[in-house]
Motif scaffolding. Structure first.
Motif, PDB file in Angstrom:
ATOM      1  N   ILE A 107       5.756   2.238   1.976  1.00  0.00           N
ATOM      2  CA  ILE A 107       5.480   1.659   0.954  1.00  0.00           C
ATOM      3  C   ILE A 107       4.129   1.631   0.292  1.00  0.00           C
ATOM      4  N   LEU A 108       3.620   1.062  -0.943  1.00  0.00           N
ATOM      5  CA  LEU A 108       2.179   0.754  -1.154  1.00  0.00           C
ATOM      6  C   LEU A 108       3.005  -0.999  -1.457  1.00  0.00           C
ATOM      7  N   ILE A 109       1.800  -1.691  -0.899  1.00  0.00           N
ATOM      8  CA  ILE A 109       2.308  -3.001  -1.376  1.00  0.00           C
ATOM      9  C   ILE A 109       0.737  -3.270  -2.643  1.00  0.00           C
ATOM     10  N   MET A 167       2.836  -9.094  -7.212  1.00  0.00           N
ATOM     11  CA  MET A 167       3.346  -7.668  -5.759  1.00  0.00           C
ATOM     12  C   MET A 167       4.244  -7.027  -6.543  1.00  0.00           C
ATOM     13  N   ALA A 168       4.119  -5.766  -6.619  1.00  0.00           N
ATOM     14  CA  ALA A 168       4.762  -5.421  -6.620  1.00  0.00           C
ATOM     15  C   ALA A 168       4.656  -4.065  -5.462  1.00  0.00           C
ATOM     16  N   LEU A 169       5.622  -3.680  -6.040  1.00  0.00           N
ATOM     17  CA  LEU A 169       5.877  -2.159  -4.655  1.00  0.00           C
ATOM     18  C   LEU A 169       5.977  -1.145  -5.408  1.00  0.00           C
ATOM     19  N   TYR A 170       5.596   0.086  -4.582  1.00  0.00           N
ATOM     20  CA  TYR A 170       5.307   1.177  -4.830  1.00  0.00           C
ATOM     21  C   TYR A 170       5.913   2.568  -3.742  1.00  0.00           C
ATOM     22  N   PHE A 171       7.013   2.730  -4.305  1.00  0.00           N
ATOM     23  CA  PHE A 171       7.450   4.221  -3.777  1.00  0.00           C
ATOM     24  C   PHE A 171       7.363   5.527  -3.913  1.00  0.00           C
ATOM     25  N   PHE A 172       6.967   6.278  -3.032  1.00  0.00           N
ATOM     26  CA  PHE A 172       6.306   7.772  -3.484  1.00  0.00           C
ATOM     27  C   PHE A 172       7.447   8.296  -2.957  1.00  0.00           C
ATOM     28  N   THR A 226      -4.974  -6.324  -3.620  1.00  0.00           N
ATOM     29  CA  THR A 226      -5.690  -5.706  -2.699  1.00  0.00           C
ATOM     30  C   THR A 226      -4.393  -4.687  -2.438  1.00  0.00           C
ATOM     31  N   VAL A 227      -4.407  -3.648  -2.321  1.00  0.00           N
ATOM     32  CA  VAL A 227      -3.705  -2.410  -1.971  1.00  0.00           C
ATOM     33  C   VAL A 227      -3.195  -2.511  -0.609  1.00  0.00           C
ATOM     34  N   GLU A 228      -2.170  -2.343   0.116  1.00  0.00           N
ATOM     35  CA  GLU A 228      -1.592  -2.445   1.409  1.00  0.00           C
ATOM     36  C   GLU A 228      -0.632  -1.404   1.850  1.00  0.00           C
ATOM     37  N   ASN A 229      -0.707  -1.317   3.169  1.00  0.00           N
ATOM     38  CA  ASN A 229       0.910  -0.169   3.559  1.00  0.00           C
ATOM     39  C   ASN A 229       1.293  -1.557   3.639  1.00  0.00           C
TER      40      ASN A 229
END
Length: 101
Positions: free
Chosen positions: A2-4, A49-54, A83-86
């Protein structure tokens, strides 16, 4: 994977940030988001903080660019940064550890 996405901006910019949030385009069906979740820190800042799922198994530059382009709507919010983190699930992390052994 995911991307955090973590953001921070001063409370004094909350009106501008809220307006920018309403301008975000709808997510495509291939992307899911959890959050944003908010934290008000002791320095009078708002952290999110948001979590992105692809839908794809791998997350690469294309997915990261997609998220970063979405965040451009906040570029006029005073004091806004991100910031964008894996992030890995426990199963993914265990595979990485196992491969490194």
């Amino acid at each position: 994977m995911i991307l955090i996405v973590k953001t921070i901006f001063p409370r004094s910019s909350v009106q501008q940030a809220a307006k920018a949030f309403t301008l975000l385009a709808k997510l495509p069906a291939t992307v899911k988001r959890q959050g944003p979740y908010f934290h008000f820190d002791e320095n009078n800042n708002i952290q999110t903080m948001a979590l992105y799922f692809f839908s794809g198994a791998q997350i690469g530059n294309e997915e990261r660019k997609f998220v970063e382009n979405r965040l451009k709507v906040f570029s006029d919010v005073p004091g806004f940064s991100y910031t964008v983190e894996n992030g890995l699930s426990i199963e993914e992390a265990l595979l990485v550890v196992k491969k490194g052994s």
